[in-house]
Design a protein around this motif. Sequence first.
Motif, PDB file in Angstrom:
ATOM      1  N   GLY A 101       0.843  -1.202   0.000  1.00  9.18           N
ATOM      2  CA  GLY A 101       0.000   0.000   0.000  1.00  9.18           C
ATOM      3  C   GLY A 101       0.868   1.237   0.000  1.00  9.18           C
ATOM      4  O   GLY A 101       2.061   1.165   0.295  1.00  9.18           O
ATOM      5  N   PRO A 102       0.259   2.380  -0.326  1.00 13.02           N
ATOM      6  CA  PRO A 102       1.051   3.619  -0.432  1.00 13.02           C
ATOM      7  C   PRO A 102       1.220   4.350   0.901  1.00 13.02           C
ATOM      8  O   PRO A 102       0.510   4.059   1.869  1.00 13.02           O
ATOM      9  N   TYR A 103       2.118   5.316   0.917  1.00 19.37           N
ATOM     10  CA  TYR A 103       2.128   6.339   1.963  1.00 19.37           C
ATOM     11  C   TYR A 103       1.503   7.571   1.313  1.00 19.37           C
ATOM     12  O   TYR A 103       1.879   7.945   0.202  1.00 19.37           O
ATOM     13  N   ALA A 104       0.542   8.189   1.976  1.00 15.45           N
ATOM     14  CA  ALA A 104      -0.198   9.276   1.323  1.00 15.45           C
ATOM     15  C   ALA A 104      -0.573  10.368   2.309  1.00 15.45           C
ATOM     16  O   ALA A 104      -0.569  10.160   3.529  1.00 15.45           O
ATOM     17  N   VAL A 105      -0.896  11.522   1.753  1.00 13.64           N
ATOM     18  CA  VAL A 105      -1.442  12.618   2.550  1.00 13.64           C
ATOM     19  C   VAL A 105      -2.797  12.976   1.953  1.00 13.64           C
ATOM     20  O   VAL A 105      -3.009  12.856   0.747  1.00 13.64           O
ATOM     21  N   ILE A 106      -3.702  13.402   2.818  1.00 12.62           N
ATOM     22  CA  ILE A 106      -5.076  13.645   2.360  1.00 12.62           C
ATOM     23  C   ILE A 106      -5.701  14.707   3.251  1.00 12.62           C
ATOM     24  O   ILE A 106      -5.302  14.871   4.424  1.00 12.62           O
ATOM     25  N   HIS A 107      -6.651  15.429   2.705  1.00 13.01           N
ATOM     26  CA  HIS A 107      -7.384  16.385   3.537  1.00 13.01           C
ATOM     27  C   HIS A 107      -8.269  15.590   4.501  1.00 13.01           C
ATOM     28  O   HIS A 107      -8.887  14.599   4.111  1.00 13.01           O
ATOM     29  N   ARG A 108      -8.346  16.050   5.740  1.00 18.20           N
ATOM     30  CA  ARG A 108      -9.156  15.324   6.736  1.00 18.20           C
ATOM     31  C   ARG A 108     -10.605  15.169   6.294  1.00 18.20           C
ATOM     32  O   ARG A 108     -11.221  14.117   6.469  1.00 18.20           O
TER      33      ARG A 108
END
Length: 397
Positions: A101-108
């Motif tokens: 799986g990826p490492y990701a950033v996302i808006h809450r």
Amino acid sequence: MSKTQSAIIVGGGIGGAAAALSLAKVGIKVLLLEQANEIGEIGAGIQLGPNAFSALDSLGIGEIARERAVFTDYIAMMDAMDANEVVRVDTGQVFRDYFGGPYAVIHRADIHDTVWQAALKNSLVSYRTATKVVEVNITQNDVEVIDEKGNSYKADVLIGCDGGKSIIRDSTLNDKPRVTGHVVYRAVIEREDMPEDLRINAPILWGGPHCHLVHYPLRGGAQYNLVVTFHSRQQEEWGVTDGSKEEVMSYFDTIHPRPRQMLDKTTSWRRWATADREPVESWGTGRVTLLGDAAHPVAQYMAQGACMALEDAVTLGEAVKACNGNAIEAFKLYQAVRIPRTARIVWSTREMGRLYHAKGVEREVRNLLWKGKTQQDYYKALEWLYGWKEENCLQPR
Ligand SMILES: Cc1cc2nc3c(=O)[nH]c(=O)nc-3n(C[C@H](O)[C@H](O)[C@H](O)COP(=O)(O)OP(=O)(O)OC[C@H]3O[C@@H](n4cnc5c(N)ncnc54)[C@H](O)[C@@H]3O)c2cc1C
């Protein structure tokens, strides 16, 4: 053993939404009660490790979350004193293949919405907003919660997903939060205001003496999330108050100009004095358990609080399946695997906070140790954390 028919979930954050979805998927009717007027998330970004994506896949929403997230190129720690790189973990394809799986950033708001919309599609989920639970009564046959207007709600079982200041926890456990003495300021910076040399597609942590900064892109790089943390000089109380630019600057005046330039970009001066709790041996008795920050509040230094809430929710559903639909039995199994794992996060997070904030000789030793590691060393060290999967969630890790 009888099958559990109904559950009350208190709290509609990421944890409560995921728990509602997970329990409905195993056939339990859920009533979610939320004190706010709307169910949703405010605030800015959140980092999600591959373990969170495994949980989202298990809940059937991994692809939607992936579409809304930004996959990072790497994760790095910089020394905020001399602006040299200390750690870089590549999170490209090799990492994704290694951990599945990826490492990701996302808006809450985006991750919360992904989970909650899926829960709402299940006809077994209903909810009430503007409903603040103030009392819990457990009887032999059911559990009752009462809101502040005096309304009563009953179900077979109760899951407290009501965050760090959980009233459900207070009604079953007799413990106190542990104020960390660390203060956090958060900001969202528009792309044009972000210094050009820091528009990087990665979560970057700048560790300084008794302080650190973290930044990463949001919504495809249209915005950047900035979190600054420092050890307060004063006695702190858990909660949010007004702060000031002068206060923040006074804690970062010795760091390198490269990370310091971001502090000028901040426009919000609200300060969060943080807390966690000492891990405990049980999250409730019989018909009641806890999930997410209510169960294991933790500082943000490993970026794992919401990831753990998602893991909790999947594990709870799997435990119900393993116990043939009996949630009271499932709570025991759930706690047996989740308590040690989340305790490890709480204690590891405290240790990471100490290392990020190192100064003097400790800083030199930290840099020497971490600079000498290979990518394989880092992947192996992170295996216990990011290697979590639904298939192994009922085994201790
Ligand atoms: C600065 C910062 C950065 C972070 N970064 C990351 C990150 O990068 N990655 C990550 O995984 N985690 C991160 N976290 C942690 C993450 O935000 C939390 O662990 C997560 O949001 C917890 O979700 P929850 O649903 O358990 O609790 P909450 O989000 O606190 O939700 C609790 C809900 O319960 C409701 N509620 C409370 N009391 C009652 C009541 N009596 N009756 C009814 N409703 C009630 C509340 O209104 C709220 O909606 C960070 C935290 C901070 C502070």
